[in-house]
Write an enzyme that holds these catalytic residues in place. Structure first.
Site: not given
Ligand code: SRM
Ligand code: SF4
Length: 566
Positions: A78, A147, A210, A212, A431, A437, A476, A480
């Protein structure tokens, strides 16, 4: 709670960070180990801080297990791209890296950056060097650290945006880790030093989780400022930037069955001047560093810290660190999130073109050669390229002559313009989920096109084709694609099953509410259809679908988690 408190059992990640010599650990040696495509669990935690995740192709798991092969490991990388702005040259570099080392796609994320998937371990250094050559990096794009800083990509190129964008970039730089581990491991190839260096903001254990940051320019809230740990809302008097309202404690991730986790919209904590932004950002980060939970990662985000401490105590902590009080928050209004699709003119008379990209996936597929088109355009484009928080891309600063050339390239590659996009599709996010993922419970990116087709039939019948309605899907509950802030939110529960949420405010100020739990994918359209149809008939003047669902009692609004000005 500090990691120095010996009486508590710290999370394993805390030890990994502390013992890593500022994020080095065994990563360099493990990259050289050709016997496996994987890295150790500890190194995998550290690689995140350098913007990389180890993944495996989940479609191939069964087949490889039968053949007694290790999983099909590869890495996702990323990029750090504050505000989502890059040059055509940088775009071409990313595209070339996807061709040479990736899975032949580029994924635009919901935080305005690029992801490359399918990178083999042995190629990671070449990828990082390829980015470095065009002044891009992936430092802190993942991990327990600040981030990618988001910023509203004002395509109109107003004076206002230029200033706000520079401030967003400045915050990203200010909060970058100072250590040289990334360069040592991935670029210089220098012998990794045994010495850890001073990390003034993060210390040796970085943040509990993390972190943000998003910067919004009202009336547009495409960055979903209330979902960010820390948000800045630009306040203007005409064209004069007065400063920013400061929001804290947004966050969306939850875990099924764990009531201690919940989505939360941020509180508006006060107002700061332009000159105070970096100090406020640093003070909020330091307060979370020292007060966030180091014993329970599920409860370690800033939103939980604030709910534990109370907003007033948290604010006092921040002000103690800045040494100045925040002013009272100023009035603001949000009323839009959608991208300005197609061709439009900026304030100087130049053109910009915003392309809708389904789930942010830039790929040549089914006769639509989006990736080829973007590559050809980037070769002739003289302005900049902006990625949007809604997974789309814009070519900005286009002259009249180049407009004709760019449109010809889009046409030659069968890239459709926005004319036939429904209001629902314009506001759809998903997502990646399967197959990359590791946390996905159900499909998302691969399922949403089919779901949108079905819902569009309902919208056509109801006369709602052009109405802006937001829909977001994730595989899930991590959230994201920010589904908890969508008027129609779908969150994966199990293979082929989703929780359906309704009733968020379109402009991102109110969370939605669980409407139906664990329904099959084929039950989604029947569950939503009657409400869309009654909305078409019974809505009040200008009423949004989410507001209608709340007013008519289809769902009750979540009482606690709605934005309030404090
Ligand atoms: Fe996310 C984890 C993809 C934005 C909340 N996110 C992941 C991972 C890295 C899975 C992992 O940990 O193994 C995913 C990778 C999937 C893949 O194959 O690419 C993933 N997140 C994404 C992306 C690519 C989704 C998308 O459709 O674009 C976004 C990348 C953003 C970036 O450029 O940095 C992405 N993730 C978000 C957002 C939205 C936002 O930030 O605006 C959220 C919700 C907001 C928040 O953080 O509260 C988000 N991602 C999570 C979480 C849950 C965090 C939590 O507080 O519980 C995880 C899992 C974790 O951190 O344990 C996670
Ligand atoms: Fe993976 Fe869940 Fe984030 Fe979708 S919402 S990219 S399934 S961690």
């Amino acid at each position: 709670m500090s990691s120095a408190d010996a009486t508590v059992k710290l999370e394993k990640n805390e030890h990994i960070k502390e013992e890593s010599k500022n994020l080095r650990g065994t990563l360099a040696a493990e990259l050289d180990d050709q016997s496996t495509g994987n890295i150790s669990a500890d190194a995998a935690q550290l690689s995140k801080f350098h913007g990389m995740y180890v993944q495996d192709d989940r479609d191939l798991r069964g087949e490889r297990r039968k053949k007694l092969l290790e999983k099909a490991f590869s890495f996702m990388l990323r990029v750090r791209l504050p505000g989502g702005v890059c040059t055509p040259q940088q775009y071409l570099a990313i595209d070339g890296l996807s061709t040479d080392y990736g899975n032949q796609t580029i994924r635009l994320t919901t935080r305005q950056t690029f992801q490359l998937h399918g990178l083999l371990k042995g190629n990671l250094r070449s990828v990082v060097r390829g980015m470095d050559a065009v002044l891009l990096d992936s430092i802190g794009a993942c991990g327990d650290i600040n981030r990618n800083v988001m910023c509203q990509p004002d395509f109109k190129k107003t004076h206002a945006h230029a200033k706000v964008y520079e401030i967003a970039k400045g915050i990203s730089l200010h909060l970058l880790p100072k250590g040289r581990a990334y360069h040592e491991i991935f670029i210089d190839g220098e012998k990794v030093s045994g010495e850890a260096e001073e990390e003034p903001i993060y210390g040796t254990t970085y943040l509990p989780r993390k972190f943000k940051i998003g910067v919004a320019i009202p009336p547009t809230n495409d960055v979903d400022v209330f979902s960010q740990d820390l948000g800045f809302i630009a306040i203007f008097d005409g064209d004069k930037l007065l400063g920013f309202n400061v929001t804290v404690g947004g966050g969306l991730g939850t875990t099924h069955g764990n009531d201690k986790t919940y989505p939360r919209v941020a509180d508006v904590m006060g107002f700061c001047s332009v000159d105070q932004v970096n100090a406020v950002a640093e003070a909020v980060v330091l307060s979370q560093r020292d007060h966030g939970s180091r014993t329970d990662r599920k409860n370690a985000r800033l939103k939980y810290t604030i709910d534990r401490m109370g907003l007033d105590a948290f604010k006092a902590e921040v002000e103690k660190r800045t040494g100045f009080p925040l002013d009272a928050a100023k009035e603001f209004t949000f009323d839009r999130i959608e991208d300005d699709y197609g061709w439009n003119q900026d304030v100087s008379g130049d053109w910009y073109y915003v392309q809708f990209i389904q789930s942010g996936r830039i790929v040549d597929k089914d006769g639509v050669n989006l990736r080829t088109a973007f590559r050809e355009i980037a070769k002739i484009h003289e302005g900049d390229i902006r990625l949007t928080p809604s997974q789309n891309l814009a070519f900005c600063g286009v002259s009249e002559a180049k407009k004709t050339e760019i449109q010809a390239i889009l046409d030659a590659n069968n890239v459709p313009g926005p004319a036939k996009l429904s209001g629902l599709r314009r506001n759809a996010l998903a997502c990646p989920a399967l197959p990359t993922c590791g946390l996905a419970l159900s499909e998302s990116e691969r399922f949403i096109p089919e779901l949108l087709d079905q819902l569009e039939t309902v919208l056509d019948e109801a006369g709602l084709t052009d109405d802006q309605i937001s829909i977001r899907m994730t595989g899930c509950p991590n959230g994201c694609a920010r589904p908890y802030l969508a008027e129609i939110g779908l969150i994966g529960k199990a293979p082929g099953k989703y929780n359906l949420y309704l009733g968020a405010a379109y402009e991102g100020t109110r969370l939605n509410t669980l409407y139906k739990e664990s329904i099959k994918s084929e039950e989604i359209v029947p569950a939503v259809e009657p409400h869309l149809k009654s909305y078409a008939k019974e809505r009040q003047d200008g009423e949004r679908f989410g507001d209608y669902c709340v007013r008519t009692g289809i769902v009750s609004p979540p009482s606690k988690y709605t934005v309030g000005q404090d």
